[in-house]
Design a protein around this motif. Structure first.
Motif, PDB file in Angstrom:
ATOM      1  N   LYS A  64      13.570  -2.281   9.665  1.00 39.01           N
ATOM      2  CA  LYS A  64      12.771  -2.265   8.422  1.00 39.01           C
ATOM      3  C   LYS A  64      13.101  -1.010   7.596  1.00 39.01           C
ATOM      4  O   LYS A  64      13.259  -1.064   6.377  1.00 39.01           O
ATOM      5  CB  LYS A  64      11.275  -2.292   8.776  1.00 39.01           C
ATOM      6  CG  LYS A  64      10.358  -2.360   7.580  1.00 39.01           C
ATOM      7  CD  LYS A  64      10.408  -3.733   6.951  1.00 39.01           C
ATOM      8  CE  LYS A  64       9.564  -3.822   5.701  1.00 39.01           C
ATOM      9  NZ  LYS A  64       9.689  -5.162   5.086  1.00 39.01           N
ATOM     10  N   PHE A  65      13.223   0.136   8.287  1.00 36.68           N
ATOM     11  CA  PHE A  65      13.524   1.376   7.557  1.00 36.68           C
ATOM     12  C   PHE A  65      14.930   1.306   6.943  1.00 36.68           C
ATOM     13  O   PHE A  65      15.166   1.848   5.867  1.00 36.68           O
ATOM     14  CB  PHE A  65      13.388   2.589   8.483  1.00 36.68           C
ATOM     15  CG  PHE A  65      12.001   2.730   9.059  1.00 36.68           C
ATOM     16  CD1 PHE A  65      10.883   2.564   8.252  1.00 36.68           C
ATOM     17  CD2 PHE A  65      11.799   3.011  10.401  1.00 36.68           C
ATOM     18  CE1 PHE A  65       9.591   2.666   8.774  1.00 36.68           C
ATOM     19  CE2 PHE A  65      10.518   3.116  10.933  1.00 36.68           C
ATOM     20  CZ  PHE A  65       9.417   2.938  10.117  1.00 36.68           C
ATOM     21  N   ALA A  66      15.845   0.612   7.621  1.00 34.24           N
ATOM     22  CA  ALA A  66      17.193   0.441   7.063  1.00 34.24           C
ATOM     23  C   ALA A  66      17.115  -0.364   5.761  1.00 34.24           C
ATOM     24  O   ALA A  66      17.778  -0.039   4.772  1.00 34.24           O
ATOM     25  CB  ALA A  66      18.096  -0.254   8.075  1.00 34.24           C
ATOM     26  N   GLU A  67      16.240  -1.402   5.748  1.00 29.94           N
ATOM     27  CA  GLU A  67      16.058  -2.188   4.512  1.00 29.94           C
ATOM     28  C   GLU A  67      15.514  -1.298   3.397  1.00 29.94           C
ATOM     29  O   GLU A  67      15.954  -1.365   2.254  1.00 29.94           O
ATOM     30  CB  GLU A  67      15.027  -3.312   4.738  1.00 29.94           C
ATOM     31  CG  GLU A  67      15.558  -4.530   5.450  1.00 29.94           C
ATOM     32  CD  GLU A  67      14.449  -5.573   5.691  1.00 29.94           C
ATOM     33  OE1 GLU A  67      13.337  -5.451   5.124  1.00 29.94           O
ATOM     34  OE2 GLU A  67      14.700  -6.501   6.480  1.00 29.94           O
ATOM     35  N   MET A  68      14.541  -0.464   3.747  1.00 30.27           N
ATOM     36  CA  MET A  68      13.940   0.421   2.731  1.00 30.27           C
ATOM     37  C   MET A  68      14.986   1.373   2.172  1.00 30.27           C
ATOM     38  O   MET A  68      15.050   1.621   0.966  1.00 30.27           O
ATOM     39  CB  MET A  68      12.790   1.222   3.345  1.00 30.27           C
ATOM     40  CG  MET A  68      11.578   0.404   3.703  1.00 30.27           C
ATOM     41  SD  MET A  68      10.378   1.446   4.563  1.00 30.27           S
ATOM     42  CE  MET A  68       9.001   0.323   4.714  1.00 30.27           C
ATOM     43  N   TRP A  69      15.785   1.916   3.075  1.00 29.86           N
ATOM     44  CA  TRP A  69      16.836   2.863   2.670  1.00 29.86           C
ATOM     45  C   TRP A  69      17.816   2.190   1.706  1.00 29.86           C
ATOM     46  O   TRP A  69      18.219   2.771   0.701  1.00 29.86           O
ATOM     47  CB  TRP A  69      17.533   3.372   3.948  1.00 29.86           C
ATOM     48  CG  TRP A  69      18.655   4.318   3.723  1.00 29.86           C
ATOM     49  CD1 TRP A  69      18.595   5.566   3.173  1.00 29.86           C
ATOM     50  CD2 TRP A  69      20.038   4.101   4.075  1.00 29.86           C
ATOM     51  NE1 TRP A  69      19.840   6.144   3.155  1.00 29.86           N
ATOM     52  CE2 TRP A  69      20.741   5.259   3.704  1.00 29.86           C
ATOM     53  CE3 TRP A  69      20.725   3.050   4.671  1.00 29.86           C
ATOM     54  CZ2 TRP A  69      22.124   5.399   3.906  1.00 29.86           C
ATOM     55  CZ3 TRP A  69      22.090   3.188   4.884  1.00 29.86           C
ATOM     56  CH2 TRP A  69      22.776   4.337   4.500  1.00 29.86           C
ATOM     57  N   GLU A  70      18.153   0.928   2.001  1.00 26.02           N
ATOM     58  CA  GLU A  70      19.029   0.160   1.101  1.00 26.02           C
ATOM     59  C   GLU A  70      18.335  -0.012  -0.260  1.00 26.02           C
ATOM     60  O   GLU A  70      18.937   0.178  -1.309  1.00 26.02           O
ATOM     61  CB  GLU A  70      19.317  -1.241   1.680  1.00 26.02           C
ATOM     62  CG  GLU A  70      20.095  -1.252   2.978  1.00 26.02           C
ATOM     63  CD  GLU A  70      21.604  -1.107   2.791  1.00 26.02           C
ATOM     64  OE1 GLU A  70      22.075  -1.195   1.646  1.00 26.02           O
ATOM     65  OE2 GLU A  70      22.292  -0.882   3.823  1.00 26.02           O
ATOM     66  N   HIS A  93      12.363   5.779  20.441  1.00 24.54           N
ATOM     67  CA  HIS A  93      12.902   4.417  20.334  1.00 24.54           C
ATOM     68  C   HIS A  93      13.629   4.231  19.002  1.00 24.54           C
ATOM     69  O   HIS A  93      14.705   3.641  18.949  1.00 24.54           O
ATOM     70  CB  HIS A  93      11.773   3.382  20.452  1.00 24.54           C
ATOM     71  CG  HIS A  93      11.058   3.427  21.777  1.00 24.54           C
ATOM     72  ND1 HIS A  93       9.803   2.884  21.973  1.00 24.54           N
ATOM     73  CD2 HIS A  93      11.418   3.965  22.975  1.00 24.54           C
ATOM     74  CE1 HIS A  93       9.430   3.079  23.223  1.00 24.54           C
ATOM     75  NE2 HIS A  93      10.388   3.739  23.849  1.00 24.54           N
ATOM     76  N   ILE A  94      13.032   4.736  17.926  1.00 24.77           N
ATOM     77  CA  ILE A  94      13.626   4.541  16.591  1.00 24.77           C
ATOM     78  C   ILE A  94      14.926   5.343  16.462  1.00 24.77           C
ATOM     79  O   ILE A  94      15.967   4.824  16.045  1.00 24.77           O
ATOM     80  CB  ILE A  94      12.609   4.949  15.493  1.00 24.77           C
ATOM     81  CG1 ILE A  94      11.443   3.951  15.480  1.00 24.77           C
ATOM     82  CG2 ILE A  94      13.286   5.019  14.123  1.00 24.77           C
ATOM     83  CD1 ILE A  94      10.281   4.357  14.599  1.00 24.77           C
ATOM     84  N   PRO A 148      10.738  13.422  -1.515  1.00 24.85           N
ATOM     85  CA  PRO A 148      11.509  12.912  -2.665  1.00 24.85           C
ATOM     86  C   PRO A 148      11.888  11.440  -2.496  1.00 24.85           C
ATOM     87  O   PRO A 148      11.656  10.626  -3.392  1.00 24.85           O
ATOM     88  CB  PRO A 148      12.746  13.815  -2.698  1.00 24.85           C
ATOM     89  CG  PRO A 148      12.372  15.039  -1.931  1.00 24.85           C
ATOM     90  CD  PRO A 148      11.383  14.600  -0.896  1.00 24.85           C
ATOM     91  N   THR A 149      12.475  11.078  -1.334  1.00 20.54           N
ATOM     92  CA  THR A 149      12.715   9.652  -1.037  1.00 20.54           C
ATOM     93  C   THR A 149      12.475   9.450   0.453  1.00 20.54           C
ATOM     94  O   THR A 149      12.995  10.217   1.270  1.00 20.54           O
ATOM     95  CB  THR A 149      14.180   9.201  -1.287  1.00 20.54           C
ATOM     96  OG1 THR A 149      15.044  10.205  -0.824  1.00 20.54           O
ATOM     97  CG2 THR A 149      14.461   8.825  -2.698  1.00 20.54           C
ATOM     98  N   GLY A 150      11.710   8.424   0.766  1.00 26.37           N
ATOM     99  CA  GLY A 150      11.465   8.209   2.193  1.00 26.37           C
ATOM    100  C   GLY A 150      10.337   7.251   2.462  1.00 26.37           C
ATOM    101  O   GLY A 150       9.953   6.449   1.596  1.00 26.37           O
ATOM    102  N   CYS A 151       9.798   7.372   3.656  1.00 29.43           N
ATOM    103  CA  CYS A 151       8.721   6.480   4.082  1.00 29.43           C
ATOM    104  C   CYS A 151       7.783   7.251   5.014  1.00 29.43           C
ATOM    105  O   CYS A 151       8.248   7.983   5.893  1.00 29.43           O
ATOM    106  CB  CYS A 151       9.314   5.283   4.823  1.00 29.43           C
ATOM    107  SG  CYS A 151       8.070   4.203   5.563  1.00 29.43           S
TER     108      CYS A 151
END
Ligand SMILES: C[S@@+](CC[C@H](N)C(=O)[O-])C[C@H]1O[C@@H](n2cnc3c(N)ncnc32)[C@H](O)[C@@H]1O
Length: 365
Positions: A64-70, A93-94, A148-151
């Protein structure tokens, strides 16, 4: 009598009844005697979370985080902030999965494992040394002031934030304080200690039924609004059990949702052995959405853990479940653990996932 019971008894003797939220905060977070302040050792005797079921939970979150990063245009630095990281089990784990399977994301990852408990931060530091050494992780007491950019994400943090208790009496919202009587903690019903409680229900258009008990999670509201202020461009992902307000405060929840956990037994005995049992209340997702909006967070997704994990895993038929060299029986066991996470009668429908976003332009989605 636990040491914390003595301290609370003395405080109430001197100053009178205290709001339940103060009592709950002390039980969970008193720096010495709080349930979460002690090193995590006997945790599995009381409860377990999705993180403990199988690492696939973290691996699917990593996807999911990879999708967000994209969606954010593959920024060179992606700040991934885990709030309430405990001893760093989910972070392991992540990060292990990203390092092995998502190397481009891993290069950009700056993971911050945020945990208020000193002893748990120490345990997380020890566990996560490899990723810290490579500059991909730090353990912190605080959410970064600027993202600045993230989750920012959390699993079972919101249900562990202190909540006020209220009851509707003759059409008036009253608060439940904690007092002492005959050597025991008791409920004391009195006018609300802060008008924020009336605002909490008023803003969401909620009127409780006569005699209905409920919780007002004011800390969760402050938390989400503050997180929203800190994010410039990115997401907030919250996994927890609870409902939107219309369901949470309906006639099926006349007694509220506050529960005490000890040795996998659930009870409404909130006052027994303070500091030695976990106290939780269901999360009000409408409140997170409403207070999130105040700092620019808009709802992107609200779904069950079942639907959320299925969407992330079905693409490769849950290949992330398996480790190299596993035997057939280990794979069968892993599949059963996945069912616990996904099946409605397991954790799947009890847990909800809320994704909020801010400053993510439409073309990026
Ligand atoms: C129920 S545990 C969940 C741990 C972990 N996320 C998991 O899923 O296994 C909640 C954790 O959040 C931490 N916590 C509570 N309030 C916090 C806050 N304001 N900032 C950071 N951590 C917090 C607690 O100390 C505890 O370790």
């Amino acid at each position: 009598m636990t040491p914390l019971e003595e301290l609370l008894r003395e405080r109430i003797r001197r100053y009178g009844p205290i709001p339940f939220a103060d009592f709950m905060r002390e039980c969970l977070y008193h720096p010495v005697h709080g349930y979460y302040s002690t090193a995590e050792s006997r945790r599995f005797t009381d409860y377990y979370t999705s993180v403990d079921v199988h690492p696939v939970f973290g691996r699917l979150l990593a996807r999911k985080f990879a999708e967000m990063w994209e969606q954010l245009g593959r920024p060179k630095e992606f700040l991934l902030v885990e709030a309430g990281a405990g001893v760093g089990r989910l972070a392991t784990h992540i990060l292990d999965f990203c390092a092995a399977k998502l190397p481009e994301l891993y290069r950009a990852l700056r993971y911050v494992a945020v945990e208020q408990s000193f002893s748990r931060r120490e345990q997380a530091d020890a566990r996560l040394g490899r990723h810290a050494k490579d500059g991909h992780l730090r353990v912190s007491q605080e959410i970064p002031a600027r993202i600045p950019t993230g989750c920012v994400f959390s699993n079972e943090l919101m249900d562990a934030l202190a909540a006020h208790r209220v009851v509707m009496e003759k059409g008036v919202l009253r608060e439940i304080f904690v007092g002492r009587d005959s050597g025991k903690f008791v409920d004391v019903v009195a006018p609300v200690s802060t008008c924020a409680i009336n605002e909490y229900f008023g803003t969401q258009g909620v009127t409780l039924n006569e005699s209905q008990h409920a919780e007002a999670g004011l800390e969760a509201c402050d938390w989400i609004a503050e997180v929203g202020r800190r994010i410039e461009s990115g997401f907030v992902l919250t996994i927890d059990y609870g409902h939107r307000a219309a369901e949470l405060f309906d006639e099926r929840h006349m007694r509220g949702t506050l529960l005490a956990y000890r040795e996998h037994r659930v009870s409404e005995d909130f006052y027994a052995s303070p500091g030695e049992r976990d106290l939780t209340a269901h999360v009000n997702f409408t409140a997170l959405e409403t207070w999130g909006k105040r700092s620019g967070l808009e709802t992107a997704e609200f779904t069950s853990q079942t639907a959320f994990l299925l969407a992330l895993g079905q693409g490769n038929e849950f290949a992330d479940l398996y480790d190299a060299g596993q035997s057939e029986s280990e794979q069968v066991r892993a599949r059963l653990q996945l069912k616990t996470l996904i099946y409605p009668e397991g954790m799947g429908e009890r847990f909800q996932v809320l994704v909020q976003r801010k400053g993510v332009i439409a073309e990026q989605i």
